[in-house]
Design an enzyme around this catalytic site. Structure first.
Site, PDB file in Angstrom:
ATOM      1  N   TYR A 439      35.984  41.902  44.019  1.00 57.91           N
ATOM      2  CA  TYR A 439      35.421  40.464  42.919  1.00 57.91           C
ATOM      3  C   TYR A 439      34.686  39.261  43.253  1.00 57.91           C
ATOM      4  O   TYR A 439      36.003  38.803  44.156  1.00 57.91           O
ATOM      5  CB  TYR A 439      36.493  40.457  42.297  1.00 57.91           C
ATOM      6  N   GLU A 440      33.731  39.710  42.626  1.00 53.51           N
ATOM      7  CA  GLU A 440      33.627  37.501  42.849  1.00 53.51           C
ATOM      8  C   GLU A 440      33.393  37.467  43.692  1.00 53.51           C
ATOM      9  O   GLU A 440      33.380  36.095  44.112  1.00 53.51           O
ATOM     10  CB  GLU A 440      34.142  37.266  41.823  1.00 53.51           C
ATOM     11  N   GLY A 441      32.800  37.972  44.751  1.00 56.43           N
ATOM     12  CA  GLY A 441      32.465  37.615  46.245  1.00 56.43           C
ATOM     13  C   GLY A 441      33.918  37.764  46.922  1.00 56.43           C
ATOM     14  O   GLY A 441      35.244  37.507  46.626  1.00 56.43           O
TER      15      GLY A 441
END
Length: 598
Positions: A439-441
């Site tokens: 998630y998110e990178g």
């Protein structure tokens, strides 16, 4: 189904003794943030998390979200729980009072956030994304956009999303193709498809406010040509009422390893003439603005790692105390005992407990630093704390999430064969945790950001200051007595030495051989997490020892803290020299094998 009990005493200890709640409460705007108020918030949040959200965790995992011709239905009990959640004001904890928020410090909202994520991670993802969208609109939205959207987003009447990824783009946002065509009246028509949109469609609220990355017709290539747009599910009339359905639709939801109750959507914009949106801020600065949401989300995902670790630990601990199997080692002819009496089970539980407490300490300290960075009256203090936050957000995100996978897996191991059976519940924590490191990178994205932007670009200035603070704690340990503190100091000193060695390598190598430095980026992120966690745990040990010597009440809590730090020093912080070795010496083994020999 496992119960969840918020670890309020440890939260209070970390907030008061390590994160500096008193200093945060003294900041402008926090005049009403008294210890009694904070304690009351934690108690009420703990009741809601344990009594309302936690019982739905298993139900959500089993039922999941359902898609039917563009409509998404959440699991049984979800809508009622969300209604209670928003009506109780939990969506507004950190919101700006101008738009109906409570304006509580980041430190306080961080602790509350941990409870939601431990109790029911899939549920918590909806308000998490809304918070990020609110932050982006607060900082870059027009007055009209703020007035139209923020009050109902802060109150929880509407939710928000972030729309970045596309099928062909993945993490490479330079490849975004969604386009925005100006209409000449200040609006734009949006065309394109976005994937992996958390809560992109659901039945919890009557409107969803999408923040969408798209390109204008004359935009330059690459990331410099991306703009940010607000695209509501339903158009909003001038009086705040809902108008026509916008041309954004959910064409499917993903079937996932975990977080089944969180709808992960594929959204189509413009299949029926174009989704109407408005530009946020200036054209071609969308990625810059989206990173406002991204940083908020990255910290929040790091909190998911912490929260799932706590939940997995509580689950494993309850089982270890209840499960009777075998006799205690060294007790010939003794009775059958619960497995917590077995040495390796104790080692596993202490590994889970100590790392969870280290993550909590570091994350809350970063949360408090965010408050200081935003609100301290001294500009120099604001700048120093912001640099610390920027350095540590990739660590909180990457280290905590990677740890959560290992800790949840250890929780399955504590259960033995029963852990592999879904009915036992331990497997859900592992399945839910697995997404957090993506998630998110991904962890590598966090680690490359850490060694590049946060260390090499500023020639190690901020991390050098952090290491200096670590050395101060090492010095305090050197002046202290007791076997535990001597052992803790030894491991902390070795850990700091290892961190300095790795930082020196990155500074010497990054600009000459970025690939070699990048091979060690993830081990370096883990190294910094392990040592920074050890730094905070060492501070906790000093305080616990002082409290014990003063004969304070709650001696059991402080004794447990001291022993937990000792375990962390002997079993976790002791890993630091090996991680530093991999950072400094690991490039050849990773890069020298020709592709055809893989």
């Amino acid at each position: 189904m496992s119960n969840y009990s918020a670890p309020i005493r440890d939260m209070q200890f970390v907030m008061q003794e390590l994160a500096g709640l008193a200093e945060v409460a003294a900041l402008p705007g926090n005049e009403e943030v008294s210890p009694d108020l904070v304690d009351a918030i934690l108690e009420e949040a703990g009741k809601f998390a344990g009594g309302v959200l936690a019982p739905l965790n298993r139900i959500g995992d089993q039922e999941g979200a359902k898609w039917d011709h563009g409509t998404v239905t959440t699991a049984s009990g979800w809508r009622e729980a969300y209604r209670q959640f928003s009506e109780a004001g939990w969506t507004a904890v950190a919101g700006d009072p101008e738009y109906g928020g409570q304006g509580l410090p980041k430190l306080v909202s961080t602790a509350v956030m941990e409870m939601w994520k431990s109790a029911n991670m899939a549920f918590s993802l909806c308000p998490m994304l809304t918070t990020g969208a609110i932050e982006a609109l607060m900082l870059r939205g027009s007055d009209e956009q703020k007035t139209m959207y923020l009050p109902k987003m802060v109150s929880g009447q509407w939710t928000g999303t972030m729309n970045l990824t596309e099928p062909q783009a993945g993490s490479d946002l330079a490849a975004v193709r969604t386009r925005a065509e100006p209409q000449g009246d200040g609006t734009y028509r949006i065309f394109g498809q976005k994937i992996f949109i958390t809560y992109g469609e659901h039945d919890l609220t009557d409107n969803i406010i999408h923040l969408v990355l798209a390109r204008l017709p004359d935009a330059p290539e690459g990331v410099k040509g991306i703009s940010l747009f607000v695209v509501p599910k339903f158009m909003v009339n001038a009086d705040g009422s809902l108008g026509a359905r916008n041309d954004v639709h959910c064409v499917s939801i993903e079937h996932k390893l975990g977080i089944h109750a969180s709808p992960t959507c594929v959204l189509a914009f413009g299949d029926k003439g174009g989704a109407i949106g408005t530009l946020v801020g200036e054209a071609n600065r969308g990625l810059e603005y989206m990173f406002i949401m991204m940083n908020e989300a990255r910290f929040a995902v790091g909190m998911e790692g912490l929260a799932l670790s706590e939940r997995a630990y509580q689950h494993a601990l309850a089982y270890a105390k209840d499960r009777v199997q075998g006799t205690e080692a060294g007790v010939r002819g003794g009775p059958k005992v619960s497995i917590i009496h077995h040495a390796d089970v104790r080692r596993m539980l202490m590994s889970m407990k100590s790392q969870t407490e280290a993550m909590r300490a570091l994350a809350y300290v970063v949360g408090a630093a965010t408050d200081l960075a935003h609100h301290h009256p001294d500009e120099a203090v604001r700048v120093t704390n912001q640099a610390f936050v920027d350095l540590m957000i990739p660590v909180v995100k990457g280290w905590c999430t990677e740890n959560s996978i290992e800790i949840a897996s250890t929780g399955v191991q504590v259960h033995g064969g029963m852990g592999f059976i879904e009915e036992a519940g331990a497997a859900q924590h592992l399945r839910d945790a697995r997404i957090t490191a993506i998630y998110e990178g991904t962890t590598a994205i966090q680690a490359n950001d850490l060694i590049g932007r946060k260390i090499a670009r500023e020639n190690g200035a901020t991390i050098g200051g952090v290491i200096a603070e670590m050395r101060k704690v090492e010095g305090q340990l050197a002046d202290s007595q007791g076997e535990n503190l001597v052992a803790i100091r030894r491991s902390l000193a070795n850990g700091i030495d290892a961190l300095e060695q790795a930082v020196a390598y990155i500074l010497a190598t990054y600009n000459q051989d970025i690939k070699a430095a990048s091979v060690g980026s993830v081990p370096f992120l883990k190294l910094l997490g392990v040592v920074a966690g050890g730094w905070q745990m060492a501070r906790a040990a000093l305080i616990a020892q002082r409290k014990l010597q003063a004969g304070e009440e709650e001696g059991g809590f402080f004794q447990a803290k001291l022993v937990t730090v000792r375990f962390y020093a002997d079993h976790v912080l002791a890993q630091a020299p090996g991680l530093a070795y991999s950072v400094v010496n690991g490039a050849a083994g990773a890069l020298d094998l020709p592709e055809e020999l893989f």
